[in-house]
Design a protein around this motif. Sequence first.
Motif, short mmCIF file in Angstrom:
data_model
loop_
_atom_site.label_atom_id
_atom_site.label_comp_id
_atom_site.label_asym_id
_atom_site.label_seq_id
_atom_site.Cartn_x
_atom_site.Cartn_y
_atom_site.Cartn_z
N GLY A 1 -12.49 10.37 16.85
CA GLY A 1 -12.44 11.31 17.96
C GLY A 1 -11.05 11.76 18.35
O GLY A 1 -10.88 12.73 19.09
N GLY A 2 -10.00 11.04 17.87
CA GLY A 2 -8.63 11.45 18.16
C GLY A 2 -8.24 12.70 17.39
O GLY A 2 -8.92 13.11 16.43
N LEU A 3 -7.15 13.32 17.81
CA LEU A 3 -6.66 14.54 17.18
C LEU A 3 -5.35 14.26 16.46
O LEU A 3 -4.43 13.65 17.02
N THR A 4 -5.25 14.70 15.20
CA THR A 4 -3.97 14.72 14.50
C THR A 4 -3.39 16.11 14.66
O THR A 4 -4.07 17.11 14.37
N GLU B 1 0.87 -1.18 0.00
CA GLU B 1 0.00 0.00 0.00
C GLU B 1 0.90 1.22 0.00
O GLU B 1 2.05 1.15 0.42
N ALA B 2 0.37 2.34 -0.46
CA ALA B 2 1.13 3.59 -0.36
C ALA B 2 1.44 3.86 1.11
O ALA B 2 0.59 3.69 1.98
N ARG B 3 2.68 4.31 1.39
CA ARG B 3 3.10 4.50 2.78
C ARG B 3 3.73 5.88 3.01
O ARG B 3 4.27 6.14 4.08
N GLY B 4 3.67 6.75 2.02
CA GLY B 4 4.37 8.02 2.12
C GLY B 4 3.49 9.14 2.64
O GLY B 4 2.61 8.95 3.49
N ALA B 5 3.71 10.33 2.08
CA ALA B 5 3.06 11.53 2.59
C ALA B 5 1.54 11.47 2.47
O ALA B 5 0.83 12.15 3.23
N SER B 6 1.03 10.70 1.54
CA SER B 6 -0.42 10.63 1.36
C SER B 6 -1.14 10.08 2.59
O SER B 6 -2.32 10.36 2.80
N LEU B 7 -0.44 9.29 3.39
CA LEU B 7 -1.02 8.78 4.63
C LEU B 7 -0.55 9.58 5.84
O LEU B 7 -1.24 9.66 6.85
N ARG B 8 0.64 10.17 5.74
CA ARG B 8 1.25 10.82 6.91
C ARG B 8 0.97 12.32 6.90
O ARG B 8 1.86 13.15 6.98
N ASN B 9 -0.30 12.67 6.80
CA ASN B 9 -0.67 14.08 6.76
C ASN B 9 -1.94 14.30 7.58
O ASN B 9 -2.45 13.39 8.20
N PHE B 10 -2.43 15.51 7.54
CA PHE B 10 -3.60 15.87 8.35
C PHE B 10 -4.91 15.44 7.73
O PHE B 10 -5.94 15.43 8.38
N GLY B 11 -4.90 15.18 6.42
CA GLY B 11 -6.16 14.95 5.74
C GLY B 11 -6.95 16.23 5.57
O GLY B 11 -8.17 16.20 5.38
N GLN B 12 -6.26 17.36 5.59
CA GLN B 12 -6.95 18.63 5.47
C GLN B 12 -6.98 19.10 4.02
O GLN B 12 -5.97 19.05 3.32
N ILE B 13 -8.14 19.54 3.60
CA ILE B 13 -8.30 20.21 2.31
C ILE B 13 -8.18 21.69 2.64
O ILE B 13 -9.14 22.35 3.02
N TRP B 14 -6.95 22.23 2.52
CA TRP B 14 -6.57 23.48 3.16
C TRP B 14 -6.54 24.61 2.13
O TRP B 14 -5.52 24.86 1.50
N VAL B 15 -7.66 25.27 1.97
CA VAL B 15 -7.78 26.37 1.01
C VAL B 15 -7.24 27.67 1.58
O VAL B 15 -6.69 28.51 0.85
N SER B 16 -7.34 27.85 2.87
CA SER B 16 -7.19 29.16 3.51
C SER B 16 -5.87 29.86 3.23
O SER B 16 -5.84 31.07 2.99
N GLU C 1 -10.09 11.48 5.69
CA GLU C 1 -9.29 10.57 6.52
C GLU C 1 -8.11 10.06 5.71
O GLU C 1 -8.28 9.21 4.82
N PRO C 2 -6.89 10.54 5.98
CA PRO C 2 -5.77 10.20 5.10
C PRO C 2 -5.41 8.71 5.09
O PRO C 2 -4.94 8.20 4.07
N ARG C 3 -5.63 8.02 6.19
CA ARG C 3 -5.27 6.59 6.23
C ARG C 3 -6.34 5.72 5.59
O ARG C 3 -6.13 4.52 5.41
N LEU C 4 -7.47 6.30 5.25
CA LEU C 4 -8.56 5.55 4.63
C LEU C 4 -8.84 5.97 3.19
O LEU C 4 -9.43 5.20 2.43
N ALA C 5 -8.46 7.19 2.83
CA ALA C 5 -8.91 7.77 1.57
C ALA C 5 -8.48 6.95 0.37
O ALA C 5 -9.30 6.64 -0.52
N GLN C 6 -7.16 6.59 0.28
CA GLN C 6 -6.71 5.83 -0.89
C GLN C 6 -7.39 4.48 -0.97
O GLN C 6 -7.74 4.01 -2.06
#
Length: 378
Positions: free
Chosen positions: A283-286, A34-49, A148-153
């Motif tokens: 419920g956990g926080l990244t 499975e992919a193991r790089g930055a695609s999983l190790r991030n916030f999962g934020q769609i960060w427009v701001s 959810e970055p660990r689930l999205a792919q």
Amino acid sequence: MKVIVVGAGVVGTMHARQAVERGHEVVHIERETEARGASLRNFGQIWVSGRAGGEELDTALRARELWEGIGARVPGLGFRANGSLTPVRNELELAVAEAAVARPDAAARGYELLTAAEALAVNPALRGAFAKGGALAALRCERDAAVEPRLAQLALREALLATGKYTFLPNREVRDVVGENAVRDDRGEVHTGDAVVLCTGAWLSGLVREIAGEIPVRRVRLQMMQTEPLGEPLTTSVADADSFRYYPAYASEALDALRAGQPQDPTAAAHGMQLLMVQRLDGGLTIGDTHEYEHPFAFDTLEDPYEHLTRVVESFLGRPLPKIRRRWAGVYAQCVDTGRVVHRQRVRDGVWLVTGPGGRGMTCSPAIAETTANELGW
């Protein structure tokens, strides 16, 4: 058409999805199970701001629109339009927020300056930030979102497999580009299509260097952590005012005054830190993050940044942080050409390299893939 996509991170997966959505057959090759790089190790934020105005913001806004549509069709990726809040604690920080709200593109970003009472009503978990003597106000960005970055792919791949137009080949490392529109993997098998897209993420050596030479992309390392469930909803993503220092949208005379008049905490300055925080579906926080640019990267994680982030988060929540469940480091590839969202290069006839979205990969990947598809005439 038959499209060969190399790399199963979020950028590669979105390229595969674009091809399938346009009626093409896809063979998707990944060197890991499975992919193991930055695609999983991030916030999962769609960060427009915080995006720079112009092409970068246009890409992020288009991606935000695409993410919402994908989320409706693939609920397993956990899309939610939660927005974000950035509490500001003094007049220098407030001036930066006011300058952001005065931008011509503020409405497109969903910027709004909230009073302390209004911000607390939006996100009651931030009671510590807006206690007496705390934050004066908060910058809200309604367009920010999360997945959810660990689930999205995984969820996206399941949806692709269900189309019958998609084949996933894990545990195969592409070793060579063979003529036009073909690659050879480490099992000696040649995969030929009408187009090949290499979405290699932070893997910039080996094959990438051989076929593309030195490209304007650097690697960036970050540290993050995740907690046990908070026990109450964190209704928005959260940033601190240090984030103003790292995102181009906040560049202004007010930011210059902030830099001059409010030095960053020494630990935060030493590690290029800002607070970003998002609640996971469990419920956990990244929580993160740091920035390290100098090679070679350390192989271990450092405690000082985690302690700094814990202090900031606890001051916002007004309570102890839940137990830390995991800590990790990740590396992503960042294009260093000013004004470019991603490095997109034709390296052979019919073969394209797409890498270097930097910290914008999760945010912008659907629109990056759409642009590639349009440029290649899919």
